[in-house]
Design a protein around this motif. Structure first.
Motif, mmCIF file in Angstrom:
data_model
loop_
_atom_site.group_PDB
_atom_site.id
_atom_site.type_symbol
_atom_site.label_atom_id
_atom_site.label_comp_id
_atom_site.label_asym_id
_atom_site.label_seq_id
_atom_site.Cartn_x
_atom_site.Cartn_y
_atom_site.Cartn_z
ATOM 1 N N THR A 88 15.141 79.491 26.991
ATOM 2 C CA THR A 88 15.428 80.024 28.322
ATOM 3 C C THR A 88 14.277 79.711 29.280
ATOM 4 N N PHE A 89 14.631 79.281 30.472
ATOM 5 C CA PHE A 89 13.653 79.009 31.524
ATOM 6 C C PHE A 89 13.461 80.288 32.317
ATOM 7 N N LEU A 90 12.242 80.814 32.349
ATOM 8 C CA LEU A 90 11.949 82.069 33.027
ATOM 9 C C LEU A 90 11.145 81.819 34.304
ATOM 10 N N VAL A 91 11.558 82.476 35.371
ATOM 11 C CA VAL A 91 10.778 82.512 36.603
ATOM 12 C C VAL A 91 10.184 83.909 36.702
ATOM 13 N N VAL A 92 8.852 83.998 36.595
ATOM 14 C CA VAL A 92 8.157 85.283 36.486
ATOM 15 C C VAL A 92 7.390 85.561 37.767
ATOM 16 N N LYS A 93 7.763 86.644 38.429
ATOM 17 C CA LYS A 93 7.096 87.044 39.663
ATOM 18 C C LYS A 93 5.952 87.992 39.345
ATOM 19 N N PRO A 94 4.783 87.800 39.966
ATOM 20 C CA PRO A 94 3.642 88.682 39.685
ATOM 21 C C PRO A 94 3.986 90.159 39.891
ATOM 22 N N ALA A 95 3.473 90.986 39.003
ATOM 23 C CA ALA A 95 3.684 92.434 39.091
ATOM 24 C C ALA A 95 2.497 93.133 38.450
ATOM 25 N N ALA A 96 2.084 94.230 39.045
ATOM 26 C CA ALA A 96 0.977 95.018 38.496
ATOM 27 C C ALA A 96 1.514 96.019 37.474
ATOM 28 N N LEU A 97 0.619 96.501 36.627
ATOM 29 C CA LEU A 97 1.018 97.485 35.622
ATOM 30 C C LEU A 97 1.628 98.721 36.279
ATOM 31 N N SER A 98 1.102 99.112 37.417
ATOM 32 C CA SER A 98 1.604 100.300 38.104
ATOM 33 C C SER A 98 3.037 100.135 38.599
ATOM 34 N N GLN A 99 3.510 98.883 38.697
ATOM 35 C CA GLN A 99 4.862 98.623 39.175
ATOM 36 C C GLN A 99 5.888 98.603 38.046
ATOM 37 N N LEU A 100 5.418 98.659 36.830
ATOM 38 C CA LEU A 100 6.313 98.558 35.681
ATOM 39 C C LEU A 100 6.736 99.946 35.213
ATOM 40 N N LYS A 101 7.965 99.996 34.706
ATOM 41 C CA LYS A 101 8.476 101.256 34.186
ATOM 42 C C LYS A 101 9.114 101.020 32.826
ATOM 43 N N TYR A 102 9.442 102.104 32.179
ATOM 44 C CA TYR A 102 10.054 102.028 30.844
ATOM 45 C C TYR A 102 11.347 101.210 30.915
ATOM 46 N N GLY A 103 11.481 100.260 29.986
ATOM 47 C CA GLY A 103 12.665 99.409 29.938
ATOM 48 C C GLY A 103 12.523 98.091 30.654
ATOM 49 N N ASP A 104 11.479 97.925 31.475
ATOM 50 C CA ASP A 104 11.265 96.649 32.142
ATOM 51 C C ASP A 104 10.853 95.582 31.132
ATOM 52 N N VAL A 105 11.126 94.326 31.485
ATOM 53 C CA VAL A 105 10.641 93.194 30.688
ATOM 54 C C VAL A 105 9.392 92.653 31.363
ATOM 55 N N VAL A 106 8.362 92.405 30.588
ATOM 56 C CA VAL A 106 7.088 91.963 31.128
ATOM 57 C C VAL A 106 6.621 90.702 30.406
ATOM 58 N N THR A 107 6.026 89.805 31.151
ATOM 59 C CA THR A 107 5.415 88.605 30.577
ATOM 60 C C THR A 107 3.905 88.793 30.619
ATOM 61 N N TYR A 108 3.266 88.617 29.470
ATOM 62 C CA TYR A 108 1.825 88.852 29.412
ATOM 63 C C TYR A 108 1.152 87.826 28.504
ATOM 64 N N GLN A 109 -0.142 87.740 28.637
ATOM 65 C CA GLN A 109 -0.959 86.794 27.886
ATOM 66 C C GLN A 109 -1.676 87.551 26.777
ATOM 67 N N PRO A 110 -1.295 87.327 25.515
ATOM 68 C CA PRO A 110 -1.891 88.084 24.411
ATOM 69 C C PRO A 110 -3.392 87.866 24.269
#
Length: 208
Positions: A88-110
């Protein structure tokens, strides 16, 4: 007694007699005109389909990501299937941790020293000893949560939209050549538009 007169059969009309020229009559010409019209209509539909593919490709792979300041990634595994399957090709828009809520999908760098990223779902929140807030994540198809919490500096953003299977193509092209291929797609789009314009002008001239 007079002789019986046998009626003469009407002469058979040949292509020359019926149509005015050798090689076929009016019916043949009508059939040929209809065949050409069907071929022209099929060609227009094919050109339109190619145009739409190029248009949506340029918009989805280049224009929208750049306009929204997003990054693009390819999902390498099925850890998020069936939501996001491998390729799947993903387009990921920047988001801060404070903008995320339970159930959201997040892309992060391990790992900070690795280009690899993961895209998992937020299943909880936590905090480090110093009070720093963290995320608890998990792949949709995984049986357990990810072993390490996700810190704010690891977050790349949240998916804006996804295009199934296209990631295989972009991965094959490679990041270094992706810009070149996108420029070629734009050139193809412009060329297709010009072709449709030329065909339309020729069609109007023939009709006139």
């Amino acid at each position: 007694m007079g002789k019986a007169v046998t009626p003469k059969e009407p002469p058979q009309r040949t292509g020359r007699d019926f149509g005015g020229r050798r090689g076929g009559g009016a019916a043949t010409r009508i059939f040929e005109i209809r065949r050409r019209k069907r071929f022209a209509e099929a060609a227009r539909m094919a050109n339109f389909a190619v145009l739409m593919v190029l248009l949506f490709g340029v918009l989805g792979l280049v224009v929208i990501p750049q306009a929204t300041g997003s990054q693009t990634y390819t999902v390498p595994t099925n850890s998020m299937a069936p939501t996001y399957s491998a390729g799947t090709f993903l387009v990921v828009k920047p988001a801060a941790l404070s903008q995320l809520k339970y159930g959201d999908v997040v892309t992060y760098q391990p790992a900070p020293d690795s280009p690899e990223v993961l895209t998992h779902r937020v299943v909880g929140f936590g905090a480090l000893q110093d009070g720093e807030r963290t995320l608890v994540t998990k792949g949709d198809s995984a049986n357990a949560n990810d072993p390490e919490p996700v810190r704010a500096r690891q977050i790349k953003g949240k998916p804006l939209y996804a295009i199934p299977l296209v990631g295989y193509l972009t991965s094959a092209v490679g990041d270094a050549d992706r810009e070149l291929w996108m420029k070629l797609a734009v050139a193809g789009l412009i060329g297709q538009c010009l072709l449709l314009i030329v065909l339309g002008v020729r069609r109007r001239r023939r009709g006139g």
